[in-house]
Design a protein around this motif. Structure first.
Motif, PDB file in Angstrom:
ATOM      1  N   SER A 200       0.819  -1.202   0.000  1.00 21.61           N
ATOM      2  CA  SER A 200       0.000   0.000   0.000  1.00 21.61           C
ATOM      3  C   SER A 200       0.863   1.266   0.000  1.00 21.61           C
ATOM      4  CB  SER A 200      -0.920  -0.028   1.227  1.00 21.61           C
ATOM      5  OG  SER A 200      -1.680   1.144   1.294  1.00 21.61           O
ATOM      6  N   PHE A 201       1.867   1.283   0.856  1.00 16.54           N
ATOM      7  CA  PHE A 201       2.770   2.446   0.903  1.00 16.54           C
ATOM      8  C   PHE A 201       3.443   2.663  -0.449  1.00 16.54           C
ATOM      9  CE2 PHE A 201       3.366   1.556   5.658  1.00 16.54           C
ATOM     10  CZ  PHE A 201       2.414   2.494   5.990  1.00 16.54           C
ATOM     11  N   ALA A 202       3.868   1.558  -1.071  1.00 15.62           N
ATOM     12  CA  ALA A 202       4.618   1.656  -2.321  1.00 15.62           C
ATOM     13  C   ALA A 202       3.778   2.245  -3.443  1.00 15.62           C
ATOM     14  CB  ALA A 202       5.152   0.287  -2.732  1.00 15.62           C
ATOM     15  N   LEU A 203       2.439   2.193  -3.276  1.00 18.08           N
ATOM     16  CA  LEU A 203       1.573   2.785  -4.299  1.00 18.08           C
ATOM     17  C   LEU A 203       1.214   4.232  -3.958  1.00 18.08           C
ATOM     18  CD1 LEU A 203      -0.662  -0.315  -4.953  1.00 18.08           C
ATOM     19  CD2 LEU A 203       0.862   0.758  -6.587  1.00 18.08           C
ATOM     20  N   GLY A 204       1.876   4.761  -2.943  1.00 21.78           N
ATOM     21  CA  GLY A 204       1.683   6.176  -2.623  1.00 21.78           C
ATOM     22  C   GLY A 204       0.645   6.430  -1.543  1.00 21.78           C
ATOM     23  N   ALA A 205       0.166   5.377  -0.873  1.00 24.92           N
ATOM     24  CA  ALA A 205      -0.840   5.576   0.168  1.00 24.92           C
ATOM     25  C   ALA A 205      -0.197   6.154   1.424  1.00 24.92           C
ATOM     26  CB  ALA A 205      -1.524   4.253   0.499  1.00 24.92           C
TER      27      ALA A 205
END
Lengths: 254, 285
Positions: free
Chosen positions: B171-176
């Protein structure tokens, strides 16, 4: 190396986990629309280094970075850089496929949803384009509303690639993307990487020498936190300059 | 006797002992249920459920008690659910692992072990007297919320911990952002576990009499509460009251009320088990 602006660059980079000096004085420049492979024995710092380019190490307690990491010439560790904006440009695929426990469709459009995009046509169009680019569309087009967890490991990993492509990054970081997959799925991922480098700059960490040889244009060899050698893959595999590189690629250690 | 024979004998002996231990609990529960049902089942009818309390045992009902119990359940849920889950999410996802966080953690676990009557005294001072809520439903629900908050916080953290790191990374890696990751990934994936914890905590709150008696909940309330600021009684208090009467008929009433209370508790536990199983089937990491 050519003289044009490198896509990714590290200058005098040092990184620490608490007292442990994980990366030592690393300088490297990677060109646009090329595949660069990071190789080296476990614990050499290659994954840590990869994760610097989308700041995935930010959440680790006690992690510290010195030096510069540049994307298109801009330092991504400056205070005014927004991490979410950075990650829209630098996508990532992990070692173990990590689909979200949602439908295939929701997995692909997750990056768009969190940007607040609600337009159904845009979401559907992006989902199809991304899945096609990740060579998964034909296998899942009739099952977009099925759980992503029902896919095979190789399909899951291609879904994770599609998910990363959906937010239109310019760089894709891959952390041993095929190490948890069978040989056929691995071959598919490698083919995909070959396709994707027409549009994206790709950095891939791998333990597999043959894989590095097959997919990458450049190879960087890391050992004990140092960047030992960085060169065109062909040159590196045929005539390595450093003895440690030679020993590693020929399988004498690691 | 050879060594391996000895080992096998020990194995067998422990197995028998284990069965004995397992059955002690079950047998006691069985005898208790049998006794209560024998005593109280005949007393349960529609009138018993919809009658107000009375001095005459044969006319007394548990309307005010079970309505009070439902009120308390709802209010406690509304208060404790957001507080407990938010605290759990904060501690697990946001709090840096500092000495302060450690100190908080240890004390939340300690709070879970504080006797309920102490919470009653706290509630009496803060909610009944300082906040001038009187012996109202709201004061009771707030007191019980304090009582079950530690349980909810701990179970929320456990449920959240079970969500793999890789999901957050993805999730973080997708900019969340952190909040988006918690809201879209962590909470949905752990919701079954959190809900199970809350229901089990509530089923504990439902059986509490002591803290509510301390804050002044009455046994005799001749009306059903219609707002959170009304006075109230609950099933455990009604049961406590009836069992302390000398007349035999009131003991029968108590047994009947116990059956109703048990049904509510078992239903809550049943829902918890159902949710847990459904969650386990749905998500396999």
């Amino acid at each position: 190396m050519s003289k044009k602006q490198p896509k990714l660059e590290a200058r005098d980079l040092n990184a620490y986990y608490g007292d442990f000096h994980a990366l030592k004085n690393i300088n490297i420049a990677m060109e646009e629309k090329n595949v660069t492979a990071f190789i080296g024995p476990s614990g050499c710092g290659k994954s840590t280094f990869l994760r610097l380019f989308n700041r995935m190490n930010d959440y680790i307690d006690g992690f510290k970075v010195e030096g510069n990491i540049l994307l298109d010439g801009n330092d991504i560790y400056q205070k005014d850089v927004r991490v979410d904006e950075l990650r829209k440009q630098v996508g990532m695929v992990f070692q173990k496929p990590n689909p979200f426990p949602k439908t295939i469709f929701e997995n692909v459009v997750y990056g768009l949803r969190i940007q607040g995009i609600k337009n159904k046509a845009v979401l559907e169009e992006t989902a199809e384009r991304s899945l096609r680019d990740a060579a998964l569309w034909d296998e899942v087009k009739d099952n977009l509303n099925k759980s992503a967890l029902a896919l095979s490991g190789g399909q899951q990993q291609r879904l994770c690639i599609a998910r990363a492509l959906a937010i239109s990054p310019s760089v894709i970081l891959m952390d041993e993307p095929a190490s948890a997959l069978d040989p056929i799925s691995t071959a598919k991922i490698e083919e995909l990487i070959y396709e994707l480098k027409n549009d994206y700059t790709i950095v891939i960490v791998t333990h597999n020498m043959q894989q590095a040889g097959r997919v990458s244009d450049y190879t960087a060899f890391f050992y004990m936190g140092e960047l030992v050698e960085f060169n065109k893959t062909k040159t590196m595999f045929t005539s390595p300059k450093d003895e440690r590189t030679q020993n590693y690629i020929t399988g004498r250690f690691g | 006797m050879t060594n391996s024979e000895k080992n096998r004998l020990k194995d067998k002996a422990f197995q028998v002992f284990g069965i004995f231990c397992t059955f002690i609990g079950l047998v006691v529960l069985g005898i208790f249920l049998f006794d209560i049902i024998l005593e109280g089942a005949k007393r349960i009818d529609w009138d018993f459920l919809v009658s107000l309390p009375s001095r005459r045992a044969s006319r007394a009902g548990i309307l005010t008690a079970w309505v009070g119990t439902i009120w308390i359940l709802l209010l406690t849920t509304i208060i404790a659910f957001p507080l407990g889950v938010s605290a759990g999410v904060y501690l697990e996802e946001y709090a840096k692992k500092t000495k302060l966080a450690n100190f908080l953690e240890i004390n939340i676990s300690n709070l879970a072990g504080v006797p309920s009557i102490i919470y009653g005294l706290l509630g009496l001072e803060i909610f009944v007297r300082q906040m001038r809520l009187g012996s109202s439903l709201l004061a009771g629900a707030l007191t019980l919320s304090l009582l079950i908050l530690p349980i909810i916080i701990v179970t929320t953290r456990e449920a959240i911990k079970a969500v793999p790191r890789s999901i957050r990374d993805g999730s973080f890696a997708l900019g969340a952002s952190k909040w988006q990751t918690v809201w879209h990934q962590v909470l949905p994936a752990s919701f079954g576990g959190i809900l199970t914890g809350i229901i089990l905590a509530l089923s504990r709150a439902v059986g509490e009499a002591a803290p509510l008696i301390v804050i002044g909940a009455l046994a005799y309330v001749p009306f059903t509460p219609s707002s959170p600021l009304d006075e109230f009684t609950v099933l455990p208090i009604q049961i406590f009251n009836w069992t302390s009467r000398p007349q035999e008929a009131f003991l029968t009433n108590a047994a009947a009320a116990i059956i109703i209370l048990l049904i509510i508790t078992f239903m809550l536990n049943g829902i918890a088990v159902y949710l847990r199983n459904r969650q386990q089937k749905k998500i396999k990491w």
